[in-house]
Scaffold this active site. Structure first.
Site, short mmCIF file in Angstrom:
data_model
loop_
_atom_site.label_atom_id
_atom_site.label_comp_id
_atom_site.label_asym_id
_atom_site.label_seq_id
_atom_site.Cartn_x
_atom_site.Cartn_y
_atom_site.Cartn_z
N GLU B 73 0.81 -1.22 0.00
CA GLU B 73 0.00 0.00 0.00
C GLU B 73 0.85 1.27 0.00
OE1 GLU B 73 -0.92 -2.72 1.65
OE2 GLU B 73 -2.94 -3.11 0.91
N HIS B 143 -12.00 -2.22 8.33
CA HIS B 143 -12.41 -2.16 6.92
C HIS B 143 -13.63 -1.26 6.71
CE1 HIS B 143 -9.97 -5.82 6.89
NE2 HIS B 143 -9.99 -5.82 5.58
C1 TPP Z 1 -3.00 -4.20 4.19
C2 TPP Z 1 -4.03 -5.02 3.51
N1 TPP Z 1 -4.08 -5.04 2.16
C3 TPP Z 1 -5.00 -5.78 1.53
C4 TPP Z 1 -5.92 -6.52 2.24
C5 TPP Z 1 -6.96 -7.37 1.50
N2 TPP Z 1 -6.58 -8.78 1.55
C6 TPP Z 1 -7.06 -9.62 2.50
S1 TPP Z 1 -6.41 -11.15 2.41
C7 TPP Z 1 -5.46 -10.73 1.06
C8 TPP Z 1 -4.53 -11.72 0.42
C9 TPP Z 1 -3.37 -12.02 1.27
O1 TPP Z 1 -2.58 -13.01 0.65
P1 TPP Z 1 -1.62 -13.93 1.51
O2 TPP Z 1 -0.81 -13.07 2.42
O3 TPP Z 1 -0.86 -14.78 0.57
O4 TPP Z 1 -2.58 -14.78 2.42
P2 TPP Z 1 -3.68 -15.85 1.95
O5 TPP Z 1 -4.96 -15.09 1.77
O6 TPP Z 1 -3.21 -16.47 0.71
O7 TPP Z 1 -3.78 -16.82 3.07
C10 TPP Z 1 -5.67 -9.41 0.71
C11 TPP Z 1 -4.99 -8.72 -0.40
C12 TPP Z 1 -5.86 -6.44 3.65
N3 TPP Z 1 -6.72 -7.09 4.43
N4 TPP Z 1 -4.91 -5.70 4.25
#
Ligand code: TPP
Ligand code: TPP
Ligand code: MG
Ligand code: MG
Lengths: 330, 349, 349, 330
Positions: B73, B143
């Site tokens: 971000e 959120h």
């Molecule tokens: C700072 C932030 N950016 C974006 C999000 C939205 N978001 C929630 S889960 C996710 C994916 C995260 O991927 P990963 O770290 O690989 O975990 P996974 O979901 O695959 O377990 C995103 C982009 C968030 N919650 N917080």
């Protein structure tokens, strides 16, 4: 501890794996079965709208949590992250408060505040909680480790995160400071190959997360996350490093996101053949146990899930005025 | 009586679209119009972003102009600022507006202060940040915050808070064309609402001009974003009781259309502010402070705030309604407002 | 007529200290009192931090309890939150309050929301963040913002804004002992001011209790932090003209001592707010909004705001004075305020 | 390009250094002399309070900027950082607007907004500016590189920063995304061994910044920042990588902070013998030129500084109402 390539995972684990006795394996199997049972339950409930909110299924990743938790002791503290309920269940948290949180009932561990993608907490088990913004676990987990060092308390802190979250600035700031201070911190990354619809393979400039640890003078190891025993062994090696006072270590467990990012994500961005070679972590674990024992464990686990679900559902919906609770200390 | 937005030139044609779709449409049109415009965000190519706002965009443009970022971000916003300095016109989808705090330095310090610090070189910094506000059922305290007041208190940014699909299109296109950084805040609770949207690809709505979706003399209700439909609903019910309130939809918080607000309240003598953001320190505070100063002695009743409760939005979707202004609260507030008698001046001391 | 703070139990003895020194003293005393307390920040051991606030601390404690961090602001605040969850009591020096935006997620989302999200587990989250506010000559737009209004609008944090060395000590000790996260904002412009500080190591000032450094009936001036000396100066000049204003120093923004504010303004009928932060959307807006609501018809004049201009502080130190409220502006405002006649109610429409 | 150890710096540079002709060396010498002259001027003015504000002396680090800028072309754009005036001067910016900015006069490049620790800008030279919060250069510099890629424009973007600033999360988020997208971005780190009162040697978990680049699949090279010719060579190697479309590269120039962090910082935290082995970059450069030429260059440079100082001082102090300018586009 050196970075191992994915193809050498099993050998690396076998080389130095501390033995897990049968009792431990049975506990791991039982918790994995509970976690899977809860996954099944939540999938049903998501489909029929029993709860509202955003459920991030953890199906297929149970092996990571079960292997990790088998290597942790009572003094260890955990910052987990958004995917699934594997972490609290593998740590041994009771199911009713887990399930009731998802349902938004007052018998949930957050007393009715939670729901959908909950922030489970079990203080006595060192399950401190989780943040809704990715990267929380790095800084707060680093802080748990810092408190241990400042106060001279035993145990380590674990910061759990996914492959996508490894890109957050908090990963960097925490690991560099934790390494400088030699904090008792374990970075545990579940690399399931996806961050929502973005594939790790396509977006990462390095082949692994583990190799990035070298930039901090920290050991990083990659391990097969589908094999809880291998995960356990890798974490034991990492914590030997940490316990010796050498500072943080990183373990990257390679796993699969069997479902969508959240329940309802159809995942049509996923390539064919992606799941080729997938091994169910419960099968991998079961293969190490007597089939009849596994059978009994799974039956018992299903019964516990069903009973907990019933108790959870019986919990009351909270009153509206709890929205003003817990803003400040009482 | 609902008034047509005045800015829409007689549109060639309109189409019923979801609020959400109007975002993608605006981006697509502006990308066609100006080669310098590009979009970036998490999962834009696979999902059109977390909210699907730009779904389909990748079918029309290359990955050079529709970019998937990682979970980075500070880069997303900081690089948008840098890319605008470099001559491009970025549209960044940061999804939840709460994540603006992750890139807080980039939003509040870089985007807002860069040109000020550098003596106006360059003159223009055309960045559009799409930052979803309002409440998306069950997504929790981190959120669902409504953060426009933070932006109002930090000069150098513009802020759009549309309430209808047509306003989404008109304001977002203005935002992308605007020479200043604009934080464009679609309300997540309105994503699936529908409305006629002009298809004219030069349809824009100027930043800084409120709309008046209902006229009346009994009182002025100043609102925006997700609260607009609730206020209009309450206004209908009040009208059935013979109380005709005027409803002002601010549409942008910066610039704030003070002329529209002041002239209406001067006429009605009574004002209420309705928004989802936490009451204390919210936009309603500034509006009340300004009205009491500029219309002192001309107000028949104190400016009333029916706004979000002073707390966070719990993860439990069932509790969200307790945090937000409801139609009932708006009705009760409006009834109290129109029946307040100005107290007889009393000796002080 | 300057009033003694009432909370000081008859102190065994006092000492004349610089505002800045009172910070180090408070931290040192609390570190002696409670083994869980530790300090971290950039260059604490070499310089006592960028502002020298904790100079000498390293002579009394080990590096385990006086920690130099790198340039890692998200870690500094996030790890303070985590360390408090882990049973420690961190005092973090983030130096310039503007850097709170670098750790925006950690301040606005983690510290403020963690216990709310986790159902009050744990009950306590004792973190003190030292975040310098006000203007440090020539340090520019990204080092001189006054950000307390952002914190007021985000429930879950407490906010202290001391104006004297004694208040610094009393409030900072309360902050460190407090079970909630406190953003303690010393004013950089006051660092070198001096005052008597009680040496009693149990001298504390409760959070949420304003002081009234001057009493009067003509009007109430509500102020805090760096504006207090200017207001007191103006009040002296007004007194010479026979105008006795009451001066309220809020001392904390959260909790805000509404009782003190309301009861004074109820008596004087006239109110002015003075602060360094940008006027629009500042703490003054909330105070005005609340006063016009609660004292409607009892105010002799609109609530007046004499606050920071709606802009940033330029790097050029010569320009700073144009951005901040001046004694002249306060005097002019107060004179206008006390001479305003309540307008005769006019027909509306 | 591989990471070179400090002791091998000169050889590494010599191996592949593209030739600098005499004209280029003279220009470098001239700009280094201007930068030193401005340092001397500002030190005098800081001591006698001719200007207000926080001046971060760049004395002793001139070689980094001069070597870097010699390797940049007209299309390149630069985000510099807080230390000294070496960067804009080495890029060839006129001195009057530089000096007048420090003084807070309207003939400064920021029209009177600047002062003390100014945010010089020269658009035509690609000197885009600098931020007051550390880590700005990473994200904004990344953005400049992004614009080049999006718009298909030539040149690279340079993000300048110190050793302390390498710990900021923006370093990480930008480099990982820039590597994934192969942005034309050069990270140029001046490692002067200190971040205010914190020494790099004591606080870094790695021996170098350069080696951290590997975590992003990016080449990192360490070079002697006291030798402008070596710096030039390293940057030429880095930009060959970037220009070939391989994405970002990192150069770490090892240098010395001769003065305090800001003017007035007495630096009593600094260990004895720290400056042993220090070489003045102007001497290093001068050794490559004819002494009489160096003599002339230094005289000319001093004269230019003196003349510019006079013009700068003659500039008016801005009116108060400029505080409302440049918040929004005009
Ligand atoms: C700072 C932030 N950016 C974006 C999000 C939205 N978001 C929630 S889960 C996710 C994916 C995260 O991927 P990963 O770290 O690989 O975990 P996974 O979901 O695959 O377990 C995103 C982009 C968030 N919650 N917080
Ligand atoms: C985000 C941020 N944190 C802290 C500061 C205060 N600060 C200014 S310069 C500096 C030291 C930076 O060290 P380094 O990056 O090595 O650069 P150097 O000063 O040595 O050139 C610090 C901590 C700041 N301006 N911004
Ligand atoms: Mg993942
Ligand atoms: Mg340095």
């Amino acid at each position: 501890m050196t970075t191992t390539k994915p193809d050498r995972l099993d050998e690396a684990a076998d080389q130095t794996a501390p033995a897990l006795d049968n009792d431990q394996l049975e506990t791991m199997m039982y918790r994995a079965a509970l976690a899977r049972g809860v996954e099944d339950l939540f999938a049903r409930w998501a489909a029929d709208n029993t709860f509202q909110g955003w459920w991030h299924p953890g199906r297929g990743q149970e092996g990571c949590a079960v292997g990790l938790m088998a290597a942790l002791g009572p003094d260890d503290q955990i910052m987990w992250y958004h995917r699934g309920a594997n972490w609290p269940i593998a740590r041994g948290m009771a199911l009713e408060p887990i399930i009731a949180d998802l349902l938004g009932r007052t018998n949930g561990s957050t007393g009715g505040k939670g729901g959908g993608a909950p922030h489970w907490v079990d203080w006595d088990l060192g399950l401190i909680g989780s943040g809704g913004t990715l990267g929380t676990a790095h800084v707060l987990g680093g802080g748990l480790a810092l408190a241990k060092q400042v106060l001279g308390r035993p145990g380590i802190a674990v910061a759990g995160f996914g492959d996508g979250t490894a890109s957050r600035g908090t990963f960097h700031e925490t690991l560099i400071q934790a390494a400088a201070w030699k904090l008792p911190l374990l970075y545990f990354c579940e690399n399931n190959g996806w961050a929502v619809g973005t594939s790790f393979a396509d977006s990462s400039p390095t082949a692994t997360i583990a190799e990035r640890a070298a930039a901090y003078g920290v050991p990083g190891e990659r391990v097969d996350g589908q094999d809880p025993v291998a995960v356990h062994a890798a974490v034991m090696r990492a914590r030997a490093h940490i316990d010796a006072g050498h500072g943080p270590a990183l373990v990257e467990a390679v796993t699969y996101r069997v479902g969508g990012h959240y329940f309802g994500d159809v995942g049509n961005y996923r390539p064919d053949g992606e799941m080729d070679g997938y091994r169910d972590p419960l099968d991998v674990l079961a293969a190490r146990l007597d089939p009849s024992v596994v059978e009994r464990i799974r039956t018992d686990a299903d019964a516990e899930v069903a009973a907990a679900a019933e108790r959870a559902l019986a919990g009351p919906i909270p009153d509206g005025d709890i929205i003003f609770d817990h803003l400040y200390a009482e | 009586m609902t008034q047509q937005t005045t800015e829409a030139r007689t549109p060639r044609t309109t189409k019923k679209l979801r609020y959400q779709q109007a975002i993608g449409l605006a981006i697509e049109e502006e990308m066609r119009r100006d080669e310098r415009v590009f979009a970036m965000g998490q999962d834009l190519t696979s999902l059109g972003g977390q909210f699907g706002l730009s779904r389909g965009l990748i079918d029309s443009f290359t990955e050079n102009r529709v970019r998937d970022t990682g979970v980075v971000e500070t880069f997303m916003i900081g690089a948008a600022c840098g890319a605008a300095l470099g001559g491009a016109v970025p549209v960044v989808d940061i999804t939840f507006s709460d994540f603006m705090f992750i890139a807080g330095d980039e939003i509040f310090n870089k985007l807002a202060k860069w040109r000020f610090m550098h003596g106006g070189t360059p003159n223009e910094l055309p960045v559009t940040v799409i930052a979803g506000t309002g409440v998306l059922g069950g997504s929790g305290a981190e959120h669902n915050s409504s953060l426009e007041a933070h932006l109002l208190h930090n000069p150098g940014l513009k802020v759009a808070v549309p309430s209808t699909p047509a306003d989404v299109k008109g304001l977002l296109k203005s935002a992308i064309r605007d020479p200043d950084p604009v934080i464009f805040m679609p309300n997540k609770g309105l994503f699936f609402t529908r409305g006629e949207v002009p298809l004219d690809d030069d349809f824009t709505i100027p930043l800084g001009v409120a709309s008046t979706p209902r006229q009346g003399d009994a009182a002025t209700i100043i609102t925006y974003s997700g609260s607009v439909p609730l206020v209009l609903d309450a206004a209908d019910q009040l009208a059935a009781d013979g109380i005709d309130v005027e409803v002002i939809d601010l549409r942008t918080i910066v610039p704030l259309d003070w002329d529209a607000v002041l002239s209406s309240v001067e006429r009605t003598g009574r004002a209420m502010v309705v928004h989802e953001a936490v009451t204390t320190g919210g936009v309603g505070a500034e509006i009340a402070a300004r009205l009491q100063a500029e219309l002192f002695g001309r107000l028949e009743a104190p400016v009333l705030r029916v706004c979000g409760k002073d707390t966070h939005i719990p993860q439990n979707a069932h509790l969200e309604k307790y945090c937000l202004p409801s139609v009932e609260e708006i009705l009760a507030g409006a009834r109290a407002l129109v029946s307040t008698e100005r107290p007889v001046p009393q000796p002080v001391g």
